[in-house]
Write a protein that holds these residues in place. Structure first.
Motif, mmCIF file in Angstrom:
data_model
loop_
_atom_site.group_PDB
_atom_site.id
_atom_site.type_symbol
_atom_site.label_atom_id
_atom_site.label_comp_id
_atom_site.label_asym_id
_atom_site.label_seq_id
_atom_site.Cartn_x
_atom_site.Cartn_y
_atom_site.Cartn_z
ATOM 1 N N PRO A 199 8.405 -22.369 -26.328
ATOM 2 C CA PRO A 199 7.748 -23.696 -25.653
ATOM 3 C C PRO A 199 8.543 -24.359 -24.800
ATOM 4 O O PRO A 199 8.312 -25.097 -23.823
ATOM 5 N N LYS A 200 10.206 -24.323 -25.092
ATOM 6 C CA LYS A 200 11.097 -25.289 -24.326
ATOM 7 C C LYS A 200 10.835 -24.350 -22.789
ATOM 8 O O LYS A 200 10.893 -25.307 -21.786
ATOM 9 N N VAL A 201 10.782 -23.227 -22.557
ATOM 10 C CA VAL A 201 10.379 -22.495 -21.084
ATOM 11 C C VAL A 201 9.378 -23.030 -20.752
ATOM 12 O O VAL A 201 9.336 -23.563 -19.308
ATOM 13 N N LEU A 202 8.205 -23.024 -21.443
ATOM 14 C CA LEU A 202 6.820 -23.403 -20.903
ATOM 15 C C LEU A 202 6.959 -25.066 -20.580
ATOM 16 O O LEU A 202 6.436 -25.469 -19.450
ATOM 17 N N VAL A 203 7.637 -25.582 -21.441
ATOM 18 C CA VAL A 203 7.474 -27.094 -21.223
ATOM 19 C C VAL A 203 8.362 -27.446 -19.695
ATOM 20 O O VAL A 203 7.756 -28.150 -19.085
ATOM 21 N N GLY A 204 9.414 -26.607 -19.734
ATOM 22 C CA GLY A 204 10.074 -26.980 -18.408
ATOM 23 C C GLY A 204 9.359 -26.519 -17.199
ATOM 24 O O GLY A 204 9.698 -27.187 -16.280
ATOM 25 N N ALA A 205 8.706 -25.420 -17.312
ATOM 26 C CA ALA A 205 8.047 -24.882 -16.195
ATOM 27 C C ALA A 205 6.833 -26.123 -15.935
ATOM 28 O O ALA A 205 6.599 -26.356 -14.779
ATOM 29 N N PHE A 206 6.155 -26.465 -16.799
ATOM 30 C CA PHE A 206 5.005 -27.853 -16.477
ATOM 31 C C PHE A 206 6.022 -28.756 -15.773
ATOM 32 O O PHE A 206 5.386 -29.374 -14.782
ATOM 33 N N ILE A 207 6.825 -29.273 -16.454
ATOM 34 C CA ILE A 207 7.745 -30.515 -15.744
ATOM 35 C C ILE A 207 7.965 -30.004 -14.448
ATOM 36 O O ILE A 207 7.842 -30.972 -13.397
ATOM 37 N N GLY A 208 8.595 -28.752 -14.139
ATOM 38 C CA GLY A 208 9.098 -28.725 -12.878
ATOM 39 C C GLY A 208 8.043 -28.610 -11.581
ATOM 40 O O GLY A 208 7.896 -29.126 -10.636
ATOM 41 N N ALA A 209 6.741 -27.982 -12.290
ATOM 42 C CA ALA A 209 5.460 -28.148 -11.219
ATOM 43 C C ALA A 209 5.188 -29.671 -11.317
ATOM 44 O O ALA A 209 4.918 -29.959 -9.997
ATOM 45 N N MET A 210 5.200 -30.396 -12.206
ATOM 46 C CA MET A 210 4.701 -31.722 -11.970
ATOM 47 C C MET A 210 5.755 -32.549 -11.288
ATOM 48 O O MET A 210 5.300 -33.354 -10.383
ATOM 49 N N ALA A 211 7.047 -32.328 -11.120
ATOM 50 C CA ALA A 211 8.013 -32.724 -10.374
ATOM 51 C C ALA A 211 7.823 -32.853 -8.955
ATOM 52 O O ALA A 211 7.808 -33.751 -7.912
#
Length: 735
Positions: free
Chosen positions: A555-567
């Motif tokens: 989930p850390k990878v997935l959450v990071g990916a969502f935050i990157g897209a959101m950024a």
């Protein structure tokens, strides 16, 4: 200096040649006549405003740099969580990036009136001055970039040569040099965001009130925002673009060198050293071939848009073909392992750059169907222009995304001999191929950036011709040069975004190497894929992926990916909002002047140009801080909270969303701009018609798309990677 081979000295020689030719082109341009007293007066207004803005921007950036350098110094000397050279590398990267932008903008502000004056004689005369003045920017960027790289390599080799083995020294040197990219990225982001807000606040204000409400032509001297608009073209599209591509250029070379130091560390002889200097040599040879291409650019009187595009294409495509052939020769003479496969990796990057450029030209030039369709949509109003433009921008992402995807796969497979085993050696050699494909794409930056910097020079030349009332024939020539500039600027932005995607991917692998060094610095051990406890220095990329659980089920990878897209979306929202607020102030000011200063619209009163310049300057300085700092803060916070797995997810998500969004915004904005130009050429009623007003609204929406948010995204994805690399020590300390 026994560790430095003889062939290395070609790199500083190429940098000196680039800077020398930039100086020659600058002096040749200065010798040209600036025109009538009125033309000189307008050019001086623009010069003064541009330099005043840049001075203010550098004051803000200097404060940020001092704070960040102090943080890095504390990390390095107080907590041993950072290489001791990083604070200095960070500062030099920012300094050279800013210097490249400054020299390019200084040239552009002197060239615009001279281009307009040359256009009084003929189209070719105007094209030659504008293009060679743009070449000053391209040559300064590559010259300063190679000079910075060469100097750091010499200094660090001298410092480390008797302190460790040759293999360890090269890994340390390349990862240390990589960190000066954060300084270049930080400076570039401030320049791009600040300059973009400045120019679009003025442009939107000038268009909405001048063209739509007052029904006066573009760049009309009666419009109070005209000077600010011309200033903005220089601070955003010249100084900002120069700082941006300086960072891409250096980042691609240094990330590839760092990957080469790791991938070939176990190779026999001096193969590791050859892999490190290979990208530097390709870039150095690219300087000479760019110069050859620059001298090929010329056109005939009465040239059409396709003729002008062909003239620029002849120079850029010739340089690209020559560097493709030269890459085979360079890598063969170096004796690099699998030199043929690595050469094809270079070709993959070059080809992707050409394809992206051609696709961008197709979707943004008024010579082709997509932009003509947007002009045709103006017959039913501004809403349909906007809808059609958004749709065109979205569709235009397909070819660049597929091109970059193909370049990634081909460069990876060519460099590792089409080995799909995913072994440690196969992965490292493949990643080196991806890095060197980015170098291939940027190897002829001397001429490709010239075509981009040419755009705002031609735009300012048109403004000067209009304000100086030079006559219809001259204005027709400057309009042709300006329309060409809109297309080349869009092509240049697509090229910059494509190179950013490849560079950011190479930086992902460099991040793992920096984590490895940070873990070794604190004596951290880890478990490899076989379940054995080993030193971090002996770990491979699969070992790291296993140890940090970098997989799609984490989930850390997935959450990071969502935050990157959101950024990426957050950044665009903030910068679009900043342009909207600044443009609102400009609209109010222009309306006030039309209302309160007597005789402006009749031509008997003088607008207060200085007040509009002041509004743009203040708005840009205030609005650029939060978006720029977010790009630095987000990777640090994610690293502390989610660790290495979260950071890798962040960078992947930011890269995928940021690249696609940047292509969409840049192409949609370019298409709207040229749709307006298509109508102004006499189609669908021409200037002043309802169709023209509808396309002006579309162009106004597209302005922050293509000149603020879109081009800033490619810096965002690289800066987040660079911040992650520099802050790797802090991330490890928080494990």
């Amino acid at each position: 200096m026994e560790h430095i081979p003889q062939v290395f000295w070609l790199i500083p020689i190429a940098s000196v040649c680039a800077l020398g030719m930039a100086w020659y082109f600058f002096k040749s341009m200065i010798k040209a006549e600036e025109g009538t007293p009125r033309m000189r007066e307008i050019a001086e207004y623009v010069r003064r405003g541009a330099m005043a803005y840049l001075k203010q921007q550098y004051k803000v950036v200097l404060i940020v740099f001092i704070i960040l350098a102090a943080v890095f110094a504390i990390m390095a000397y107080g907590f041993n969580a950072q290489n001791a050279w990083v604070p200095f590398a960070f500062l030099t990267g920012g300094f050279f990036s800013g210097l490249a932008g400054f020299f390019g903008m200084k040239t552009a502000t002197y060239a615009s009136a001279r281009t307009a004056n040359a256009a009084r004689k003929g189209l070719n005369d105007g094209l030659k001055i504008a293009f060679r003045s743009g070449a000053v920017m391209g040559l300064v960027v590559v010259g300063l970039g190679l000079l910075d790289i060469a100097l750091w390599f010499i200094v660090l080799t001298w410092f480390y040569s008797d302190k460790m083995t040759a293999s360890e020294m090269l890994i340390t040197i390349t990862t240390t040099m990589l960190t000066f990219g954060m300084g270049a990225s930080t400076q570039a982001l401030f320049a791009r965001v600040g300059g973009g807000i400045y120019t679009k606040a003025a442009d939107v204000g000038a268009d909405l009130v001048g063209k739509v409400e007052a029904n006066i032509p573009e760049d009309d001297p009666r419009n109070p925002a005209t000077i600010a608009d011309n200033v903005g073209d220089n601070v955003g599209d010249v100084a900002g673009m120069g700082a941006d591509l300086y960072e891409s250029y250096c980042g691609s070379i240094l990330s590839t060198a760092a990957l080469g130091a790791t991938a070939f560390a176990a190779s026999a002889g001096d193969m590791q050293l050859r892999a490190v200097i290979a990208p530097m040599l390709i870039a150095a040879v690219g300087v000479f071939l760019s110069l050859f291409g620059i001298f090929l650019v010329r056109t005939k009187e009465g040239a059409t848009m396709k003729d002008l595009l062909h003239a620029l294409g002849l120079g850029t495509n010739t340089a690209a073909l020559l560097i493709a052939a030269a890459s085979f020769v360079i890598l063969y003479l170096l004796g690099l392992e699998n030199w043929l496969g690595v050469s094809f990796s270079v070709i993959a990057g070059l080809t992707a750059g050409v394809v992206i450029g051609q696709a961008t030209e197709y979707y943004t030039s008024q010579s082709y169907r997509p932009t003509k369709d947007i002009s045709e949509a103006s017959q039913t109003g501004a809403a349909t222009v906007i809808i059609k433009g958004i749709g065109t921008g979205m569709i235009s992402t397909c070819i660049p995304v597929l091109s970059i995807s193909a370049a990634i796969m081909l460069s990876y497979l060519c460099a590792n001999g089409f080995d799909m085993s995913m072994s440690a050696v196969s992965i490292q050699h493949g990643l080196y191929g991806i890095g060197i494909s980015a170098v291939g794409m940027l190897s002829t930056l001397g001429i490709t950036l010239a075509t981009d910097a040419y755009g705002p020079i031609a735009d300012n030349a048109g403004g000067n011709a209009e304000m100086s009332e030079l006559g219809e024939e001259v204005r027709h020539r400057t309009d042709a040069l300006d329309a060409l500039g809109n297309t080349t600027a869009a092509t240049g932005k697509g090229f910059a975004i494509g190179s950013a995607a490849l560079t950011a991917l190479a930086l992902l692998a460099s991040y793992i190497e920096e984590i490895k060094i940070a873990m070794a610095r604190v004596g951290e051990q880890m478990t490899n894929v076989a379940g054995e406890t080993i030193d971090a220095t002996k770990a491979t990329i699969p070992d790291f992926m296993n140890f940090f659980q970098v997989n799609l089920m984490n989930p850390k990878v997935l959450v990071g990916a969502f935050i990157g897209a959101m950024a990426a979306f957050l950044f665009c929202g903030l910068t679009m909002g900043a342009v909207g607020r600044a443009a609102g102030k400009m609209v109010a000011e222009v309306r006030r002047q039309f209302r309160e200063i007597r005789g402006i619209l009749e031509g008997t009163g003088t607008p207060d140009y200085g007040r509009c310049v002041e509004i743009s300057t203040q708005s840009a300085q205030h609005e650029m801080i939060i978006p720029s700092l977010l790009a630095i803060i987000i990777p640090v916070v994610v690293g502390i909270v989610l660790g290495v797995a979260g950071v890798l997810g962040l960078l992947v998500g930011g890269l995928a969303a940021g690249f696609t969004l940047a292509v969409f915004m840049s192409n949609a904005g370019g298409a709207w701009d040229n749709a307006k130009k298509h109508v102004e050429e006499g189609n669908f009623g021409g200037k002043g018609s309802d169709c023209h007003k509808a396309t002006v609204v579309g162009d106004t929406v597209g302005d922050p798309f293509k000149d603020t948010s879109g081009p800033s995204l490619n810096i965002l994805i690289k800066l987040m990677s660079m911040v992650s690399i520099v802050m790797a020590g802090l991330t490890v300390a928080c494990l």
